[in-house]
Enzyme design. Sequence first.
Site, PDB file in Angstrom:
ATOM      1  CE  LYS A  53      -3.863  -2.528   1.867  1.00  0.00           C
ATOM      2  NZ  LYS A  53      -4.859  -2.856   2.902  1.00  0.00           N
ATOM      3  CD  GLN A  97      -3.902  -4.518   6.052  1.00  0.00           C
ATOM      4  OE1 GLN A  97      -4.038  -3.433   5.509  1.00  0.00           O
ATOM      5  NE2 GLN A  97      -4.120  -5.648   5.401  1.00  0.00           N
ATOM      6  CG  ASP A 120     -10.204  -0.445   4.573  1.00  0.00           C
ATOM      7  OD1 ASP A 120      -9.877  -0.931   3.480  1.00  0.00           O
ATOM      8  OD2 ASP A 120      -9.525  -0.559   5.615  1.00  0.00           O
TER       9      ASP A 120
HETATM   10  N1  L34 Z   1      -8.406  -2.731   6.670  1.00  0.00           N
HETATM   11  N2  L34 Z   1      -7.623  -4.826   6.123  1.00  0.00           N
HETATM   12  C1  L34 Z   1      -8.129  -3.646   5.721  1.00  0.00           C
HETATM   13  N3  L34 Z   1      -8.359  -3.347   4.421  1.00  0.00           N
HETATM   14  C2  L34 Z   1      -8.080  -4.246   3.454  1.00  0.00           C
HETATM   15  O1  L34 Z   1      -8.375  -3.981   2.178  1.00  0.00           O
HETATM   16  C3  L34 Z   1      -7.508  -5.486   3.821  1.00  0.00           C
HETATM   17  N4  L34 Z   1      -7.146  -6.445   2.901  1.00  0.00           N
HETATM   18  C4  L34 Z   1      -7.353  -7.864   3.235  1.00  0.00           C
HETATM   19  C5  L34 Z   1      -6.706  -8.099   4.599  1.00  0.00           C
HETATM   20  N5  L34 Z   1      -6.924  -7.009   5.552  1.00  0.00           N
HETATM   21  C6  L34 Z   1      -7.331  -5.773   5.174  1.00  0.00           C
HETATM   22  C7  L34 Z   1      -6.091  -6.328   2.035  1.00  0.00           C
HETATM   23  O2  L34 Z   1      -5.518  -5.282   1.809  1.00  0.00           O
HETATM   24  C8  L34 Z   1      -6.624  -8.568   2.112  1.00  0.00           C
HETATM   25  N6  L34 Z   1      -5.825  -7.544   1.459  1.00  0.00           N
HETATM   26  C9  L34 Z   1      -4.881  -7.803   0.436  1.00  0.00           C
HETATM   27  C10 L34 Z   1      -4.135  -6.792  -0.150  1.00  0.00           C
HETATM   28  C11 L34 Z   1      -3.217  -7.060  -1.146  1.00  0.00           C
HETATM   29  C12 L34 Z   1      -3.017  -8.342  -1.596  1.00  0.00           C
HETATM   30  C13 L34 Z   1      -3.757  -9.360  -1.013  1.00  0.00           C
HETATM   31  C14 L34 Z   1      -4.678  -9.089  -0.022  1.00  0.00           C
HETATM   32  C15 L34 Z   1      -1.988  -8.586  -2.656  1.00  0.00           C
HETATM   33  O3  L34 Z   1      -1.290  -7.691  -3.058  1.00  0.00           O
HETATM   34  N7  L34 Z   1      -1.851  -9.853  -3.111  1.00  0.00           N
HETATM   35  C16 L34 Z   1      -0.892 -10.224  -4.127  1.00  0.00           C
HETATM   36  C17 L34 Z   1       0.144 -11.200  -3.570  1.00  0.00           C
HETATM   37  C18 L34 Z   1       0.815 -10.733  -2.347  1.00  0.00           C
HETATM   38  C19 L34 Z   1       1.688 -11.792  -1.715  1.00  0.00           C
HETATM   39  O4  L34 Z   1       2.573 -12.325  -2.402  1.00  0.00           O
HETATM   40  O5  L34 Z   1       1.456 -12.105  -0.534  1.00  0.00           O
HETATM   41  C20 L34 Z   1      -1.613 -10.897  -5.278  1.00  0.00           C
HETATM   42  O6  L34 Z   1      -1.106 -10.845  -6.400  1.00  0.00           O
HETATM   43  O7  L34 Z   1      -2.677 -11.488  -5.044  1.00  0.00           O
END
Ligand code: L34
Length: 282
Positions: A53, A97, A120
């Site tokens: 982020k 988060q 959010d």
């Molecule tokens: N307050 N909490 C709040 N807001 C959110 O919007 C989130 N979320 C979820 C968990 N807690 C939160 C996220 O940001 C899940 N989440 C999230 C954000 C980014 C990615 C996955 C979940 C992401 O970038 N995933 C990548 C892989 C990352 C890795 O290698 O671990 C992808 O390509 O899916």
Amino acid sequence: MAVIIDGNKIAQDIRNEVRQSALELKERKGIIPGLAVVLVGEDPASQVYVGRKAKACAEVGFLSREYKLPADTSEEKLLSIIRKLNDDKLIHGILVQLPLPKHISTEKIIAAIDPRKDVDGFHPYNVGGLVTGSPLFVPCTPQGIMELIVRTGIELKGKEAVVVGRSNIVGKPIALLLLAQHATVTICHSRTKDLPAVIRRADILIAAVGKEHMIKADMVKDGVIVIDVGVNRLKNGKLAGDVAFDEVAAKASFITPVPGGVGPMTIAMLMKNTLNAATMKV
Ligand code: L34
């Protein structure tokens, strides 16, 4: 064989658009969008997401502030940080988060965020707005899913959409967004009787369960559109979705991969919400 929806590419397009709009906002009004991200504790996955982020903020030209607090931070301390951020003129978006440590009430913390800074979309004011159709902010992951669907040119009107999972972050809000686009929506969960039979009805399947490879090819119909929201960390360190990708892709018309599907869209939509928060007249 399905078309693989490229979340990384679409998220990059959106970040480019946001970056351009942020430049214009700065030139026209002298406003730089500011996002505060609060992380309590050392959950490794949360650290990765929060890091991404901050990186996205830098890329689109936002101010970003990170608050990394120890796991034993008191609820009162966290509330006092939120109150300060609510009053901070440089900060337009506040994100705490999740998940939070057990001794802190998630509900209380979310309710303390100014709804006009709730990028959010988790505050009851915005949840209510989503139900009635006019929220200030829509939660990032469901909004990212809708954007993937729109940019892929998929028509939702009249389609059977099945959402597996009923969380406040994904399942419930995505069901409302699909409904608003005239899909016929079914929400199922762990107590649903004959889950495979319900899933097999889906023209569009949203998998948001948190169980690796739970959805198999024999549970979906030919030509299904599959959006996989699962982010399950396997023992070998790799990330897996809720869908058994290879076998389901063979039957689907469209499918999102994990990683590189919904995950990057969540962050792109956070940038979009923060831009809107900075643009909003309040
Ligand atoms: N307050 N909490 C709040 N807001 C959110 O919007 C989130 N979320 C979820 C968990 N807690 C939160 C996220 O940001 C899940 N989440 C999230 C954000 C980014 C990615 C996955 C979940 C992401 O970038 N995933 C990548 C892989 C990352 C890795 O290698 O671990 C992808 O390509 O899916």
